[in-house]
Design an enzyme around this catalytic site. Structure first.
Site, mmCIF file in Angstrom:
data_model
loop_
_atom_site.group_PDB
_atom_site.id
_atom_site.type_symbol
_atom_site.label_atom_id
_atom_site.label_comp_id
_atom_site.label_asym_id
_atom_site.label_seq_id
_atom_site.Cartn_x
_atom_site.Cartn_y
_atom_site.Cartn_z
ATOM 1 N N GLY A 10 0.843 -1.194 0.000
ATOM 2 C CA GLY A 10 0.000 0.000 0.000
ATOM 3 C C GLY A 10 0.883 1.251 0.000
ATOM 4 O O GLY A 10 2.114 1.161 0.059
ATOM 5 N N GLN A 11 0.235 2.402 -0.062
ATOM 6 C CA GLN A 11 1.013 3.662 -0.070
ATOM 7 C C GLN A 11 1.929 3.733 1.160
ATOM 8 O O GLN A 11 3.132 3.983 1.048
ATOM 9 C CB GLN A 11 0.076 4.867 -0.028
ATOM 10 C CG GLN A 11 -0.873 4.984 -1.196
ATOM 11 C CD GLN A 11 -1.597 6.317 -1.162
ATOM 12 O OE1 GLN A 11 -1.120 7.295 -1.735
ATOM 13 N NE2 GLN A 11 -2.726 6.381 -0.500
ATOM 14 N N ASP A 30 2.284 -9.198 1.831
ATOM 15 C CA ASP A 30 1.043 -8.664 1.273
ATOM 16 C C ASP A 30 -0.015 -9.752 1.419
ATOM 17 O O ASP A 30 0.157 -10.687 2.194
ATOM 18 C CB ASP A 30 1.230 -8.181 -0.177
ATOM 19 C CG ASP A 30 1.713 -9.293 -1.093
ATOM 20 O OD1 ASP A 30 1.566 -10.484 -0.718
ATOM 21 O OD2 ASP A 30 2.238 -8.984 -2.173
ATOM 22 N N THR A 105 -7.811 6.822 11.090
ATOM 23 C CA THR A 105 -8.245 7.910 10.216
ATOM 24 C C THR A 105 -9.006 9.002 10.968
ATOM 25 O O THR A 105 -9.627 8.726 12.006
ATOM 26 C CB THR A 105 -9.166 7.310 9.121
ATOM 27 O OG1 THR A 105 -9.790 8.353 8.397
ATOM 28 C CG2 THR A 105 -10.253 6.421 9.710
ATOM 29 N N ASP A 106 -8.984 10.192 10.395
ATOM 30 C CA ASP A 106 -9.826 11.276 10.934
ATOM 31 C C ASP A 106 -11.317 10.955 10.732
ATOM 32 O O ASP A 106 -12.168 11.617 11.315
ATOM 33 C CB ASP A 106 -9.496 12.605 10.241
ATOM 34 C CG ASP A 106 -9.873 12.568 8.774
ATOM 35 O OD1 ASP A 106 -9.050 12.103 7.976
ATOM 36 O OD2 ASP A 106 -11.010 12.968 8.431
ATOM 37 N N TYR A 129 -16.800 2.947 6.451
ATOM 38 C CA TYR A 129 -15.331 2.819 6.551
ATOM 39 C C TYR A 129 -14.860 3.349 7.916
ATOM 40 O O TYR A 129 -14.124 2.669 8.638
ATOM 41 C CB TYR A 129 -14.675 3.603 5.405
ATOM 42 C CG TYR A 129 -13.201 3.882 5.581
ATOM 43 C CD1 TYR A 129 -12.241 2.890 5.370
ATOM 44 C CD2 TYR A 129 -12.755 5.154 5.953
ATOM 45 C CE1 TYR A 129 -10.887 3.158 5.528
ATOM 46 C CE2 TYR A 129 -11.410 5.422 6.111
ATOM 47 C CZ TYR A 129 -10.479 4.428 5.903
ATOM 48 O OH TYR A 129 -9.138 4.706 6.071
HETATM 49 P P1 NDP Z 1 -3.716 1.686 0.498
HETATM 50 O O1 NDP Z 1 -5.093 1.510 0.003
HETATM 51 O O2 NDP Z 1 -2.697 2.348 -0.345
HETATM 52 O O3 NDP Z 1 -3.119 0.306 0.962
HETATM 53 C C1 NDP Z 1 -3.873 -0.620 1.670
HETATM 54 C C2 NDP Z 1 -3.180 -1.942 1.537
HETATM 55 O O4 NDP Z 1 -3.975 -2.896 2.227
HETATM 56 C C3 NDP Z 1 -3.028 -2.413 0.080
HETATM 57 O O5 NDP Z 1 -1.702 -2.781 -0.169
HETATM 58 C C4 NDP Z 1 -3.954 -3.608 0.015
HETATM 59 O O6 NDP Z 1 -3.467 -4.657 -0.784
HETATM 60 C C5 NDP Z 1 -3.920 -4.059 1.458
HETATM 61 N N1 NDP Z 1 -5.021 -4.964 1.713
HETATM 62 C C6 NDP Z 1 -6.326 -4.807 1.410
HETATM 63 N N2 NDP Z 1 -6.992 -5.922 1.727
HETATM 64 C C7 NDP Z 1 -6.101 -6.786 2.256
HETATM 65 C C8 NDP Z 1 -6.175 -8.093 2.771
HETATM 66 N N3 NDP Z 1 -7.308 -8.777 2.797
HETATM 67 N N4 NDP Z 1 -5.041 -8.668 3.241
HETATM 68 C C9 NDP Z 1 -3.872 -8.019 3.184
HETATM 69 N N5 NDP Z 1 -3.726 -6.786 2.689
HETATM 70 C C10 NDP Z 1 -4.835 -6.174 2.238
HETATM 71 O O7 NDP Z 1 -3.869 2.474 1.889
HETATM 72 P P2 NDP Z 1 -2.905 3.543 2.548
HETATM 73 O O8 NDP Z 1 -1.501 3.080 2.510
HETATM 74 O O9 NDP Z 1 -3.255 4.863 1.999
HETATM 75 O O10 NDP Z 1 -3.464 3.498 4.042
HETATM 76 C C11 NDP Z 1 -2.674 3.063 5.135
HETATM 77 C C12 NDP Z 1 -3.470 3.252 6.416
HETATM 78 O O11 NDP Z 1 -3.831 4.623 6.580
HETATM 79 C C13 NDP Z 1 -4.777 2.466 6.453
HETATM 80 O O12 NDP Z 1 -4.978 1.987 7.747
HETATM 81 C C14 NDP Z 1 -5.839 3.512 6.151
HETATM 82 O O13 NDP Z 1 -7.088 3.173 6.722
HETATM 83 C C15 NDP Z 1 -5.221 4.740 6.799
HETATM 84 N N6 NDP Z 1 -5.668 5.990 6.210
HETATM 85 C C16 NDP Z 1 -5.580 6.191 4.845
HETATM 86 C C17 NDP Z 1 -6.009 7.378 4.283
HETATM 87 C C18 NDP Z 1 -5.928 7.610 2.819
HETATM 88 O O14 NDP Z 1 -6.249 8.742 2.387
HETATM 89 N N7 NDP Z 1 -5.479 6.644 2.000
HETATM 90 C C19 NDP Z 1 -6.549 8.469 5.132
HETATM 91 C C20 NDP Z 1 -6.557 8.168 6.534
HETATM 92 C C21 NDP Z 1 -6.135 6.967 7.041
HETATM 93 P P3 NDP Z 1 -3.626 -4.687 -2.367
HETATM 94 O O15 NDP Z 1 -2.580 -3.740 -2.855
HETATM 95 O O16 NDP Z 1 -3.350 -6.122 -2.702
HETATM 96 O O17 NDP Z 1 -5.021 -4.261 -2.647
#
Ligand code: NDP
Length: 297
Positions: A10-11, A30, A105-106, A129
């Site tokens: 993820g990011q 992952d 998250t906020d 969410y």
């Molecule tokens: P991303 O959506 O970029 O990444 C989420 C990751 O979770 C992805 O790599 C995804 O995998 C993985 N994922 C989803 N389902 C599963 C699963 N069943 N098993 C294992 N991995 C899984 O999110 P961010 O990096 O942006 O977010 C990081 C954190 O920050 C999270 O907790 C989010 O709730 C929180 N957050 C994010 C915000 C935003 O604007 N993005 C704002 C506020 C909080 P795959 O790549 O395979 O789909």
């Protein structure tokens, strides 16, 4: 020191692969099975077995169900990943006596008013969410494990899709864009989140009394509209081919989505800055840096 990182692609997970490497050996997973290890949050028992097998000193969970609108109709999966699996990880962390680092998250707040939210303000999510993320937080707190929860906002990274990249694509094709101007928050870089996380974990390992919930966001506040304008101005300064002539500010009510969004996403980060002696740079610098990296590729 052994670190188990979940959601490595993820990011935030991608940047954590880099920043956590200074703490010790990082086992980064992952959702796919890798060398018999299971990092899929949709499959609770295999994940528990993997945690027991690795027996890490620190678990960092960057995996989440982040599709805010889709969560309204895909409730079971959002609940499983953001709450049920998080509860299972916390239980395993508690049994092992290891640290659990998690992101929230906020969107746990209702977005009323214009005062930046403090960690102990009343929570009241306005979408599913946010509800599941809050349940995840509560399960961690109830588990008895040592934990750090970082609530962040408006995350962007070089890797993955984000609002800024979407604006650049739209601006290439359309002469006019409408962007929401009454939701206020702070765009926050995944790189900043990952760096702060590593600094905080280092301190927590020495001083466990710092365990708890923290707000982590870049400095300053803006609207999606101002953010979009900065992105487009930057694109134009780089001579990107763009059709866009005007970016109209619109209100949230003119852009209905399946999930309601809070208007006030401002996070008060004082607790984090004081506890860990951290400076949080202003949001514009990080966004510009990300754009530079993306556009110069
Ligand atoms: P991303 O959506 O970029 O990444 C989420 C990751 O979770 C992805 O790599 C995804 O995998 C993985 N994922 C989803 N389902 C599963 C699963 N069943 N098993 C294992 N991995 C899984 O999110 P961010 O990096 O942006 O977010 C990081 C954190 O920050 C999270 O907790 C989010 O709730 C929180 N957050 C994010 C915000 C935003 O604007 N993005 C704002 C506020 C909080 P795959 O790549 O395979 O789909």
């Amino acid at each position: 020191m052994k670190v188990l990182l979940l959601g490595k692609n993820g990011q935030v997970g991608w940047e954590l692969q880099r920043s956590l490497a200074t703490l010790g050996t990082v086992v980064a997973l992952d959702r796919n099975v890798s060398n018999g290890l299971y990092g899929d949050l949709a499959s609770g028992q295999s994940l528990r077995a993997t945690i027991q097998q690795i027996a890490p000193d620190i678990i960092v969970n960057a995996a989440a169900y982040t599709a805010v609108d889709k969560a309204e109709s895909d409730k079971d999966l959002a609940l499983q990943i953001n709450a049920t699996a998080v509860a299972a990880i916390a239980e395993e962390a508690s049994k092992l006596g290891c640290w659990f680092v998690h992101f929230s998250t906020d969107y746990v707040f209702d977005g009323e008013g214009d005062t930046p939210w403090q960690e102990n303000d009343a929570v009241s999510p306005v979408n599913y969410y946010g509800t599941t993320k809050l349940m995840g937080e509560q399960a961690i707190a109830a588990s008895g494990c040592k934990y750090l929860i970082f609530r962040t906002s408006w995350v962007y990274g070089v890797k993955g899709n984000n609002f800024a990249k979407t604006m650049l694509c739209l601006a290439a094709d359309r002469e006019e864009l409408n962007v929401i101007a009454d939701q206020i928050g702070a765009p926050t870089g995944a790189d900043l989140i990952a760096d702060v996380c590593a600094v905080a974990v280092r301190k927590a390992l020495i001083d466990p009394s710092v365990a708890g919930v923290y707000h982590l966001a870049a400095g300053g506040f803006t609207s999606w509209h101002e953010y979009a304008q900065l992105v487009i101005d930057y694109g134009k300064s780089m001579a990107l081919p763009m059709q866009v002539k005007v970016v109209n500010p619109i209100s949230t009510s003119r852009f209905p989505t399946p999930a309601r969004r809070p208007l006030n996403s401002r996070l008060n980060t004082e607790k984090l800055r004081q506890t860990f002696s951290i400076h949080l740079p202003e949001w514009r610098g990080g966004v510009t840096r990300m754009l530079k990296e993306v556009l110069e590729k």
